[in-house]
Design an enzyme around this catalytic site. Structure first.
Site, mmCIF file in Angstrom:
data_model
loop_
_atom_site.group_PDB
_atom_site.id
_atom_site.type_symbol
_atom_site.label_atom_id
_atom_site.label_comp_id
_atom_site.label_asym_id
_atom_site.label_seq_id
_atom_site.Cartn_x
_atom_site.Cartn_y
_atom_site.Cartn_z
ATOM 1 N N CYS A 168 0.827 -1.197 0.000
ATOM 2 C CA CYS A 168 0.000 0.000 0.000
ATOM 3 C C CYS A 168 0.873 1.263 0.000
ATOM 4 O O CYS A 168 1.456 1.583 -1.031
ATOM 5 C CB CYS A 168 -0.992 -0.047 1.152
ATOM 6 S SG CYS A 168 -2.440 0.969 0.847
ATOM 7 N N HIS A 295 -3.592 -5.176 0.560
ATOM 8 C CA HIS A 295 -2.978 -5.689 1.799
ATOM 9 C C HIS A 295 -3.033 -7.208 1.806
ATOM 10 O O HIS A 295 -3.962 -7.804 2.377
ATOM 11 C CB HIS A 295 -3.721 -5.128 3.015
ATOM 12 C CG HIS A 295 -3.479 -3.677 3.227
ATOM 13 N ND1 HIS A 295 -2.494 -3.187 4.049
ATOM 14 C CD2 HIS A 295 -4.077 -2.604 2.668
ATOM 15 C CE1 HIS A 295 -2.506 -1.872 4.011
ATOM 16 N NE2 HIS A 295 -3.466 -1.496 3.179
ATOM 17 N N GLU A 297 -1.481 -9.267 3.500
ATOM 18 C CA GLU A 297 -1.312 -9.851 4.840
ATOM 19 C C GLU A 297 -2.643 -10.289 5.442
ATOM 20 O O GLU A 297 -2.693 -11.218 6.254
ATOM 21 C CB GLU A 297 -0.586 -8.872 5.779
ATOM 22 C CG GLU A 297 -1.338 -7.606 6.164
ATOM 23 C CD GLU A 297 -1.148 -6.458 5.185
ATOM 24 O OE1 GLU A 297 -0.785 -6.720 4.018
ATOM 25 O OE2 GLU A 297 -1.378 -5.299 5.582
HETATM 26 N N1 LIG Z 1 -3.189 1.621 3.884
HETATM 27 C C1 LIG Z 1 -2.287 2.421 3.369
HETATM 28 O O1 LIG Z 1 -1.105 2.155 3.340
HETATM 29 C C2 LIG Z 1 -2.788 3.730 2.807
HETATM 30 C C3 LIG Z 1 -1.801 4.437 1.947
HETATM 31 C C4 LIG Z 1 -2.151 5.877 1.691
HETATM 32 N N2 LIG Z 1 -2.065 6.640 2.879
HETATM 33 C C5 LIG Z 1 -3.531 5.977 1.041
HETATM 34 O O2 LIG Z 1 -4.471 6.391 1.678
HETATM 35 O O3 LIG Z 1 -3.680 5.625 -0.104
#
Ligand SMILES: NC(=O)CC[C@H](N)C(=O)O
Length: 377
Positions: A168, A295, A297
């Site tokens: 992310c 994600h 994970e």
């Molecule tokens: N979950 C995250 O890593 C978010 C990444 C970034 N802050 C976004 O909002 O896209």
């Protein structure tokens, strides 16, 4: 299922020293734990998970002698839930590669130039940890503290051919870093951190509302289609056409800049159904440089370690070619066993359309937690 999962990891974590697992003791403890539970659902799920792990224990026990060191570069004020999920996913992947996991927590701010003057010992120690790692992981996050340090970690991994997994924000920053140092756009940034940048590589998603943050996040399971089939990520997922993974973000790679990135050598191998939203990046001639907007994970389990994590760990210990080969050959089709059938080889993962086999072995997770963002070790 989560309780059973936690119980298994608790038992594994008790074994902090690399040694042959004592299967009888392990099973006895697990059985005892089982009998303490009165919920039928939990008992049966625990028994199923146990039956998946049991066959993994005997073979290749000597592999426990070998460690894999992963530098986890984040903004730490303690362990948050998201870091715990990442940690578990790393552990699942290490087990499948027969390695003892060692996680070195590196506070990203400690890697930054300002720390070199303000706290030189912390700076030196952070860089020593990063340089001593077999692989680097930059997890997700929000807010600009430590962002520079995370980009430095991505740059270090990219330039030194060290396996890197960005999740992310970890992917978004790898993209910004690439624009700054490979494409020579010093001003490149995410508009999350610099709304006025002239080179916005990561932008607020059009359908979101900047004034109302609540409910504007792109959340939950979304589909990613592999646009490049001959890439490490597609192979790790077992040569599937698409994967469903969970999301949690407001910003995304600027689709207008994608052709320029691709000309400069950064591939976008996975995209959403519109082809406009970038989901997976790779640098093809790097040992393993992968970033995912989702994600992975959250879907990792002991019996189905997440493919991007398996890729990171396998690359970090020099086993990636073998793992990629295994996930693309007949094993994928042959893995037709069900959970609970302990006579068959356990599943490693199932996502999209593919299944992959485990090789066996078990490892223990060891963490060197720094916790407060100012120390290291
Ligand atoms: N979950 C995250 O890593 C978010 C990444 C970034 N802050 C976004 O909002 O896209």
């Amino acid at each position: 299922d989560q309780k059973a999962h936690n119980a298994i990891l608790k038992v594994l974590n008790l074994e902090s020293v690399a040694q042959e697992p004592k299967l009888d003791e392990w099973v006895a403890r697990a059985t005892l734990y089982d009998t303490l539970q009165d919920e039928v659902g939990f008992c049966s799920s625990f028994t199923i998970v146990l039956s998946v792990w049991k066959p993994l224990l005997r073979p290749n026990c000597t592999a426990l002698l070998f460690q894999v060191r992963i530098a986890m570069v984040g903004k730490y004020t303690g362990l948050s839930d998201s870091y715990l999920s990442v940690l578990k996913a790393l552990l699942h992947a290490s087990v499948s590669c027969h390695k003892k996991l060692v996680v070195d927590w590196v506070a990203s701010t400690d890697l930054e130039d300002s720390t070199a003057s303000e706290a030189p010992d912390a700076y030196k120690a952070a860089w020593t940890l990063l340089k001593g790692a077999d692989g680097v992981l930059v997890p997700g996050g929000f807010g600009d503290r430590g962002v520079k340090g995370k980009m430095m970690a991505a740059k270090y991994a990219r330039e030194n051919n060290v396996p890197y997994l960005g999740i992310c924000l970890g992917m978004q920053l790898a993209v910004v870093e690439f624009a700054r140092h490979v494409m020579k756009f010093p001003d490149a940034d995410s508009t999350e951190f610099n709304p006025n940048t002239k080179t916005p590589c990561v932008i607020f998603m059009p359908e979101g509302s900047k004034t109302h943050m609540g409910g504007t996040m792109r959340l939950g399971s979304r589909r990613t289609f592999f646009k490049v089939t001959d890439c490490k990520s597609a192979k790790l997922y077992g040569d599937v056409n698409y994967v469903d993974e969970r999301h949690r973000h407001r910003y995304e790679v600027n689709p207008d800049m994608v052709p320029a990135f691709e000309n400069a050598g950064l591939q976008f191998v996975g995209k959403d159904e519109t082809g406009q939203r970038m989901e997976i990046i790779e640098i093809p001639d790097h040992r393993f440089f992968v970033g995912v907007q989702f994600h992975p994970e959250f879907k990792s389990t002991p019996s189905k370690p997440s493919p991007p994590f398996v890729g990171l760990i396998a690359a970090a210990c020099g086993q990636l070619d073998q793992v990629l080969q295994d996930s693309c050959n007949g094993h994928v089709v042959a893995a037709k066993h069900k959970l609970g059938d302990s006579s068959s080889t356990p599943l490693v993962h199932q996502n999209g359309h593919a299944q992959k086999q485990a090789n066996g072995g078990v490892a223990n997770g060891t963490c060197h937690a720094n916790g407060n963002g100012s120390t290291h070790g």
